[in-house]
Design a protein around this motif. Sequence first.
Motif, PDB file in Angstrom:
ATOM      1  N   SER A   2       1.661  -5.726 -10.187  1.00 28.28           N
ATOM      2  CA  SER A   2       2.441  -4.463 -10.911  1.00 28.28           C
ATOM      3  C   SER A   2       2.558  -3.565  -9.466  1.00 28.28           C
ATOM      4  O   SER A   2       1.862  -3.851  -8.478  1.00 28.28           O
ATOM      5  CB  SER A   2       1.624  -4.027 -12.164  1.00 28.28           C
ATOM      6  OG  SER A   2       0.391  -3.166 -11.295  1.00 28.28           O
ATOM      7  N   SER A   3       3.178  -2.425  -9.579  1.00 31.31           N
ATOM      8  CA  SER A   3       3.132  -1.561  -8.691  1.00 31.31           C
ATOM      9  C   SER A   3       2.011  -0.749  -8.383  1.00 31.31           C
ATOM     10  O   SER A   3       1.705  -0.075  -7.486  1.00 31.31           O
ATOM     11  CB  SER A   3       4.454  -0.705  -8.813  1.00 31.31           C
ATOM     12  OG  SER A   3       4.067   0.165 -10.018  1.00 31.31           O
ATOM     13  N   ASP A   4       0.873  -0.927  -9.350  1.00 34.60           N
ATOM     14  CA  ASP A   4      -0.389  -0.270  -9.259  1.00 34.60           C
ATOM     15  C   ASP A   4      -0.975  -0.676  -7.977  1.00 34.60           C
ATOM     16  O   ASP A   4      -1.872  -0.317  -7.344  1.00 34.60           O
ATOM     17  CB  ASP A   4      -1.293  -0.850 -10.441  1.00 34.60           C
ATOM     18  CG  ASP A   4      -0.768   0.019 -11.738  1.00 34.60           C
ATOM     19  OD1 ASP A   4      -0.002   0.923 -11.677  1.00 34.60           O
ATOM     20  OD2 ASP A   4      -1.070  -0.891 -12.539  1.00 34.60           O
ATOM     21  N   GLY A   5      -0.570  -1.923  -7.363  1.00 30.55           N
ATOM     22  CA  GLY A   5      -1.370  -2.443  -5.990  1.00 30.55           C
ATOM     23  C   GLY A   5      -0.516  -1.931  -4.723  1.00 30.55           C
ATOM     24  O   GLY A   5      -0.812  -2.257  -3.559  1.00 30.55           O
ATOM     25  N   ALA A   6       0.303  -0.836  -5.017  1.00 32.24           N
ATOM     26  CA  ALA A   6       1.085  -0.440  -3.810  1.00 32.24           C
ATOM     27  C   ALA A   6       0.248   0.131  -2.891  1.00 32.24           C
ATOM     28  O   ALA A   6      -0.852   0.969  -3.343  1.00 32.24           O
ATOM     29  CB  ALA A   6       2.101   0.468  -4.234  1.00 32.24           C
ATOM     30  N   VAL A   7       0.403   0.129  -1.644  1.00 30.47           N
ATOM     31  CA  VAL A   7      -0.466   0.737  -0.558  1.00 30.47           C
ATOM     32  C   VAL A   7       0.093   1.792  -0.225  1.00 30.47           C
ATOM     33  O   VAL A   7       1.373   1.671   0.428  1.00 30.47           O
ATOM     34  CB  VAL A   7      -0.921  -0.479   0.344  1.00 30.47           C
ATOM     35  CG1 VAL A   7      -1.485   0.168   1.549  1.00 30.47           C
ATOM     36  CG2 VAL A   7      -1.423  -1.544  -0.092  1.00 30.47           C
ATOM     37  N   PRO A   8      -0.791   3.029   0.151  1.00 30.81           N
ATOM     38  CA  PRO A   8       0.042   4.285   0.578  1.00 30.81           C
ATOM     39  C   PRO A   8       0.294   3.959   2.198  1.00 30.81           C
ATOM     40  O   PRO A   8      -0.560   3.171   2.816  1.00 30.81           O
ATOM     41  CB  PRO A   8      -1.268   5.047   0.429  1.00 30.81           C
ATOM     42  CG  PRO A   8      -2.192   4.704  -0.542  1.00 30.81           C
ATOM     43  CD  PRO A   8      -2.070   3.124  -0.498  1.00 30.81           C
ATOM     44  N   ARG A  49       4.801  -6.979   2.177  1.00 28.51           N
ATOM     45  CA  ARG A  49       4.585  -7.913   0.879  1.00 28.51           C
ATOM     46  C   ARG A  49       3.987  -6.467  -0.072  1.00 28.51           C
ATOM     47  O   ARG A  49       4.638  -6.380  -1.236  1.00 28.51           O
ATOM     48  CB  ARG A  49       3.396  -8.679   0.942  1.00 28.51           C
ATOM     49  CG  ARG A  49       3.804  -9.795   1.728  1.00 28.51           C
ATOM     50  CD  ARG A  49       2.718 -10.680   1.990  1.00 28.51           C
ATOM     51  NE  ARG A  49       2.355 -11.491   0.623  1.00 28.51           N
ATOM     52  CZ  ARG A  49       3.172 -12.393   0.001  1.00 28.51           C
ATOM     53  NH1 ARG A  49       4.324 -12.847   0.363  1.00 28.51           N
ATOM     54  NH2 ARG A  49       2.788 -12.825  -1.077  1.00 28.51           N
ATOM     55  N   ARG A  50       3.230  -5.618   0.221  1.00 32.15           N
ATOM     56  CA  ARG A  50       2.992  -4.605  -0.629  1.00 32.15           C
ATOM     57  C   ARG A  50       4.245  -3.449  -0.796  1.00 32.15           C
ATOM     58  O   ARG A  50       4.410  -3.021  -2.028  1.00 32.15           O
ATOM     59  CB  ARG A  50       1.804  -3.493  -0.179  1.00 32.15           C
ATOM     60  CG  ARG A  50       0.412  -4.348   0.063  1.00 32.15           C
ATOM     61  CD  ARG A  50      -0.275  -4.933  -1.188  1.00 32.15           C
ATOM     62  NE  ARG A  50       0.589  -5.644  -1.901  1.00 32.15           N
ATOM     63  CZ  ARG A  50       0.219  -7.191  -1.870  1.00 32.15           C
ATOM     64  NH1 ARG A  50      -0.271  -7.620  -0.754  1.00 32.15           N
ATOM     65  NH2 ARG A  50       0.877  -7.982  -2.697  1.00 32.15           N
ATOM     66  N   THR A  51       4.772  -3.315   0.137  1.00 31.46           N
ATOM     67  CA  THR A  51       6.381  -2.487   0.041  1.00 31.46           C
ATOM     68  C   THR A  51       7.136  -3.242  -0.994  1.00 31.46           C
ATOM     69  O   THR A  51       7.781  -2.472  -1.764  1.00 31.46           O
ATOM     70  CB  THR A  51       6.878  -2.114   1.415  1.00 31.46           C
ATOM     71  OG1 THR A  51       5.869  -1.620   2.150  1.00 31.46           O
ATOM     72  CG2 THR A  51       7.919  -1.427   1.273  1.00 31.46           C
ATOM     73  N   ARG A  52       7.273  -4.704  -0.877  1.00 31.60           N
ATOM     74  CA  ARG A  52       8.127  -5.227  -1.638  1.00 31.60           C
ATOM     75  C   ARG A  52       7.669  -5.030  -3.137  1.00 31.60           C
ATOM     76  O   ARG A  52       8.451  -4.926  -3.996  1.00 31.60           O
ATOM     77  CB  ARG A  52       8.283  -6.664  -1.165  1.00 31.60           C
ATOM     78  CG  ARG A  52       8.994  -7.462  -2.061  1.00 31.60           C
ATOM     79  CD  ARG A  52       9.046  -9.279  -1.749  1.00 31.60           C
ATOM     80  NE  ARG A  52       7.623  -9.753  -1.960  1.00 31.60           N
ATOM     81  CZ  ARG A  52       7.183 -10.672  -1.543  1.00 31.60           C
ATOM     82  NH1 ARG A  52       7.882 -11.466  -1.094  1.00 31.60           N
ATOM     83  NH2 ARG A  52       5.829 -11.144  -2.254  1.00 31.60           N
ATOM     84  N   PRO A  66      -0.740 -15.101  -4.562  1.00 29.32           N
ATOM     85  CA  PRO A  66      -1.971 -14.592  -4.366  1.00 29.32           C
ATOM     86  C   PRO A  66      -2.693 -15.296  -3.139  1.00 29.32           C
ATOM     87  O   PRO A  66      -3.516 -14.618  -2.462  1.00 29.32           O
ATOM     88  CB  PRO A  66      -2.613 -14.951  -5.423  1.00 29.32           C
ATOM     89  CG  PRO A  66      -1.414 -15.123  -6.548  1.00 29.32           C
ATOM     90  CD  PRO A  66      -0.261 -15.664  -5.822  1.00 29.32           C
ATOM     91  N   SER A  67      -2.645 -16.580  -2.974  1.00 25.23           N
ATOM     92  CA  SER A  67      -3.330 -17.409  -1.927  1.00 25.23           C
ATOM     93  C   SER A  67      -3.028 -16.567  -0.309  1.00 25.23           C
ATOM     94  O   SER A  67      -3.772 -16.501   0.275  1.00 25.23           O
ATOM     95  CB  SER A  67      -2.906 -18.687  -1.749  1.00 25.23           C
ATOM     96  OG  SER A  67      -3.204 -19.303  -2.781  1.00 25.23           O
ATOM     97  N   TRP A  68      -1.703 -16.559  -0.234  1.00 24.89           N
ATOM     98  CA  TRP A  68      -1.094 -15.915   1.044  1.00 24.89           C
ATOM     99  C   TRP A  68      -1.919 -14.579   1.124  1.00 24.89           C
ATOM    100  O   TRP A  68      -2.403 -13.990   2.313  1.00 24.89           O
ATOM    101  CB  TRP A  68       0.233 -15.747   1.297  1.00 24.89           C
ATOM    102  CG  TRP A  68       0.876 -15.402   2.313  1.00 24.89           C
ATOM    103  CD1 TRP A  68       1.849 -14.264   2.406  1.00 24.89           C
ATOM    104  CD2 TRP A  68       0.552 -15.717   3.865  1.00 24.89           C
ATOM    105  NE1 TRP A  68       2.361 -14.262   3.816  1.00 24.89           N
ATOM    106  CE2 TRP A  68       1.445 -15.085   4.721  1.00 24.89           C
ATOM    107  CE3 TRP A  68      -0.259 -16.691   4.217  1.00 24.89           C
ATOM    108  CZ2 TRP A  68       1.264 -15.208   6.160  1.00 24.89           C
ATOM    109  CZ3 TRP A  68      -0.403 -16.865   5.705  1.00 24.89           C
ATOM    110  CH2 TRP A  68       0.558 -16.107   6.532  1.00 24.89           C
ATOM    111  N   ASP A  69      -1.826 -13.801   0.199  1.00 25.92           N
ATOM    112  CA  ASP A  69      -2.311 -12.350   0.332  1.00 25.92           C
ATOM    113  C   ASP A  69      -3.908 -12.491   0.434  1.00 25.92           C
ATOM    114  O   ASP A  69      -4.378 -11.670   1.456  1.00 25.92           O
ATOM    115  CB  ASP A  69      -1.929 -11.759  -0.977  1.00 25.92           C
ATOM    116  CG  ASP A  69      -0.708 -11.221  -1.278  1.00 25.92           C
ATOM    117  OD1 ASP A  69       0.100 -11.124  -0.222  1.00 25.92           O
ATOM    118  OD2 ASP A  69       0.087 -11.205  -2.174  1.00 25.92           O
TER     119      ASP A  69
END
Length: 144
Positions: A2-8, A49-52, A66-69
């Motif tokens: 979800s977008s909850d994981g977006a990084v500032p 990846r977080r922006t995407r 998830p493995s790559w992250d």
Amino acid sequence: MSSDGAVPRDTPPWLSHGEEADAARSTARPLSADIAPLVARAEAIYAARRTRTDSFGEDADLFGEPSWDLLLDLYIAHERGVEINVSRSVAASGVPTTTGLRYIALLTDRGLLCRVADPFDRRRHFLTLSDRGLSIMRALLKKI
């Protein structure tokens, strides 16, 4: 995902998850000249990846890796000398806890990660790249 994981955008992505973020910022070690470009590349990939994820919102689950992250996050933390616990690593993967734990187990079973017990709190474990995982990540980041 979800977008909850977006990084500032003003926070390094690998430090934006979990309660250790402030401690990690103050203990990160300087990078050597040969490693700094690799870490910068890994951070850029992770941030993209977080922006995407943020951009696609409810459709972001179409792009999960998830493995790559996990590997990117743990590589960056390793090179910066920052310890990452399992909860923090799961958050960095951008997937539900059960999914993150499943991928951590898989990566550990395949010899890419090591799980180390916290000597002060037996309930907590830290994750690191294995020697093999670190070698693969460095070689890959040199190629891309």
